[in-house]
Motif scaffolding. Structure first.
Motif, PDB file in Angstrom:
ATOM      1  N   UNK A 159      13.169  35.441 -23.601  1.00 52.25           N
ATOM      2  CA  UNK A 159      12.600  35.895 -22.340  1.00 52.25           C
ATOM      3  C   UNK A 159      11.531  34.970 -21.768  1.00 52.25           C
ATOM      4  N   UNK A 160      11.029  34.039 -22.579  1.00 53.24           N
ATOM      5  CA  UNK A 160      10.027  33.091 -22.054  1.00 53.24           C
ATOM      6  C   UNK A 160      10.721  32.062 -21.169  1.00 53.24           C
ATOM      7  N   UNK A 161       9.909  31.396 -20.350  1.00 54.65           N
ATOM      8  CA  UNK A 161      10.445  30.325 -19.512  1.00 54.65           C
ATOM      9  C   UNK A 161      10.280  28.988 -20.208  1.00 54.65           C
ATOM     10  N   UNK A 162      11.273  28.107 -20.054  1.00 53.78           N
ATOM     11  CA  UNK A 162      11.110  26.720 -20.512  1.00 53.78           C
ATOM     12  C   UNK A 162      11.125  25.811 -19.288  1.00 53.78           C
ATOM     13  N   UNK A 163      10.051  25.060 -19.176  1.00 52.24           N
ATOM     14  CA  UNK A 163       9.845  24.198 -18.009  1.00 52.24           C
ATOM     15  C   UNK A 163       9.638  22.760 -18.482  1.00 52.24           C
ATOM     16  N   UNK A 164      10.459  21.861 -17.991  1.00 51.78           N
ATOM     17  CA  UNK A 164      10.356  20.455 -18.385  1.00 51.78           C
ATOM     18  C   UNK A 164       9.783  19.644 -17.222  1.00 51.78           C
ATOM     19  N   UNK A 165       8.783  18.836 -17.544  1.00 49.90           N
ATOM     20  CA  UNK A 165       8.191  17.931 -16.554  1.00 49.90           C
ATOM     21  C   UNK A 165       8.267  16.525 -17.116  1.00 49.90           C
ATOM     22  N   UNK A 166       8.979  15.642 -16.433  1.00 46.72           N
ATOM     23  CA  UNK A 166       9.003  14.294 -17.002  1.00 46.72           C
ATOM     24  C   UNK A 166       8.896  13.196 -15.975  1.00 46.72           C
ATOM     25  N   UNK A 203      18.187  21.972 -21.933  1.00 45.05           N
ATOM     26  CA  UNK A 203      18.643  23.162 -21.208  1.00 45.05           C
ATOM     27  C   UNK A 203      19.372  24.120 -22.154  1.00 45.05           C
ATOM     28  N   UNK A 204      20.237  23.556 -22.993  1.00 52.98           N
ATOM     29  CA  UNK A 204      20.993  24.414 -23.904  1.00 52.98           C
ATOM     30  C   UNK A 204      20.102  24.928 -25.053  1.00 52.98           C
ATOM     31  N   UNK A 215      20.008  28.786 -25.952  1.00 56.92           N
ATOM     32  CA  UNK A 215      20.263  29.335 -27.295  1.00 56.92           C
ATOM     33  C   UNK A 215      19.113  30.232 -27.754  1.00 56.92           C
ATOM     34  N   UNK A 216      17.907  29.932 -27.285  1.00 57.35           N
ATOM     35  CA  UNK A 216      16.732  30.712 -27.683  1.00 57.35           C
ATOM     36  C   UNK A 216      16.499  31.909 -26.752  1.00 57.35           C
ATOM     37  N   UNK A 217      17.408  32.124 -25.818  1.00 52.48           N
ATOM     38  CA  UNK A 217      17.259  33.259 -24.904  1.00 52.48           C
ATOM     39  C   UNK A 217      16.164  33.045 -23.867  1.00 52.48           C
ATOM     40  N   UNK A 218      15.831  31.772 -23.618  1.00 52.75           N
ATOM     41  CA  UNK A 218      14.776  31.458 -22.647  1.00 52.75           C
ATOM     42  C   UNK A 218      15.375  31.251 -21.247  1.00 52.75           C
ATOM     43  N   UNK A 219      14.503  31.304 -20.264  1.00 49.15           N
ATOM     44  CA  UNK A 219      14.897  31.048 -18.887  1.00 49.15           C
ATOM     45  C   UNK A 219      14.622  29.574 -18.585  1.00 49.15           C
ATOM     46  N   UNK A 220      15.649  28.853 -18.199  1.00 45.94           N
ATOM     47  CA  UNK A 220      15.514  27.421 -17.900  1.00 45.94           C
ATOM     48  C   UNK A 220      15.027  27.238 -16.464  1.00 45.94           C
ATOM     49  N   UNK A 221      13.849  26.698 -16.321  1.00 48.93           N
ATOM     50  CA  UNK A 221      13.282  26.440 -14.992  1.00 48.93           C
ATOM     51  C   UNK A 221      13.763  25.087 -14.478  1.00 48.93           C
ATOM     52  N   UNK A 222      13.886  24.951 -13.172  1.00 53.78           N
ATOM     53  CA  UNK A 222      14.242  23.643 -12.612  1.00 53.78           C
ATOM     54  C   UNK A 222      13.197  22.618 -13.046  1.00 53.78           C
TER      55      UNK A 222
END
Lengths: 193, 193
Positions: free
Chosen positions: B111-118, B145-146, B150-157
């Motif tokens: 349920x947590x969000x995963x946000x990548x900044x690069x 993203x995957x 797999x961890x049930x997280x929300x993938x942020x743009x």
């Protein structure tokens, strides 16, 4: 390789550099079986990164020399989070440098083959748009494929063993044979002196 | 966060855990500017992995506790060989474990969000089927993203700064502002006591 006319050793620019990264090789039946099958081939130089660099302190010069001295670079690893284990990434980050592997003056890897061999926990069906990993292995390996491309290398079709941990001894033996044959096929044809 | 009725600290399950991995932050104007802009926000917990773990020896328990205590996980890094730097990969490999992040009993990140900044060295046009990196950033980030999926997280743009090294101060400042606003937008809405 000895130069027939001078008797001097010429730089060895042939054979496969087989680079393995598995953080717990003693627990991996599959990677041990594969490595054992391939590293015995004549013309294969074997490196176990976690054995050589358990502290992540990589000898960049020695690794660059090894890369330069082979025609084929083979990377063997278990897929961790859809990518290489961290030490193989560190090896790529520190050794495949600008001016060596790419960019101005960076032609050391140009024309060589890059061959990836990896094992996965999940079965083949999982690596599919409709499987639970949602993407194909080719898609997960894009970063390595493009790494090869940027370095002017030839990207070989990857060798993948899916569901490695649940294979029985006979199935693993068959995979090891298939791997050995594949690595052998990458070796440059022998030329007689 | 303090519980108003008891005066006890309740487990903090809010805010952004901002995890940065840059092996040479002192040489990265872009990543320093971005981190500075975002880490000052109230509700952001900042971790610089190369500062905390220069020897790659990661405190798994402490990292898992930090992950559990936040609603949003933000990963900030320069793209190295189309992927995370090695220490961020080690952090993923060692901390995002079976039974914690995924698999049986592994629901800590659900349920947590995963946000990548690069940040990237090349310009935006390079990350395209017809550009010299041949694939889009979305394609290179599939492994992350995957991982989220797999961890049930929300993938942020993802937030991407292309050509980071060649941006002038004004352009970098604008990117830092854009980043700060984006991270702020990920923070859970504040609830009054």
């Amino acid at each position: 390789m000895t130069n027939a006319s001078t008797g001097q050793m010429t730089p060895a620019t042939s054979g496969v550099l087989l680079v393995l990264a598995h953080p717990a090789l003693e627990r991996s039946r599959a990677n041990r079986a594969l490595a054992k099958a391939a590293k015995g081939l004549s013309g294969v130089t074997f490196k176990d990164l976690y054995e050589i660099y358990p502290d992540f302190v990589i000898d960049i010069e020695s690794e660059q020399a090894a890369l330069s001295a082979h025609d084929v670079v083979a990377l063997q690893f278990p897929l961790y989070w859809y990518s290489t284990p961290a030490l193989m990434k560190e090896w790529l980050d520190l050794v495949w440098l600008h001016g060596f592997a790419y960019g101005e003056g960076g032609e050391a890897l140009k024309g060589k083959k890059l061959f990836v061999a990896c094992t996965t926990g999940a079965g083949a069906k999982a690596y599919h748009a409709h499987g639970y990993n949602r993407f194909s292995m080719d898609e997960f390996l894009r970063p390595l494929e493009q790494t090869a491309h940027l370095c002017g290398m030839v990207w070989e079709a990857p060798f993948v063993v899916h569901g490695a941990a649940v294979k029985d001894d006979a199935a693993l033996k068959a995979e090891a044979e298939r791997y050995r044959a594949r690595v052998a096929s990458l070796l440059p044809a022998k030329t007689e002196a």
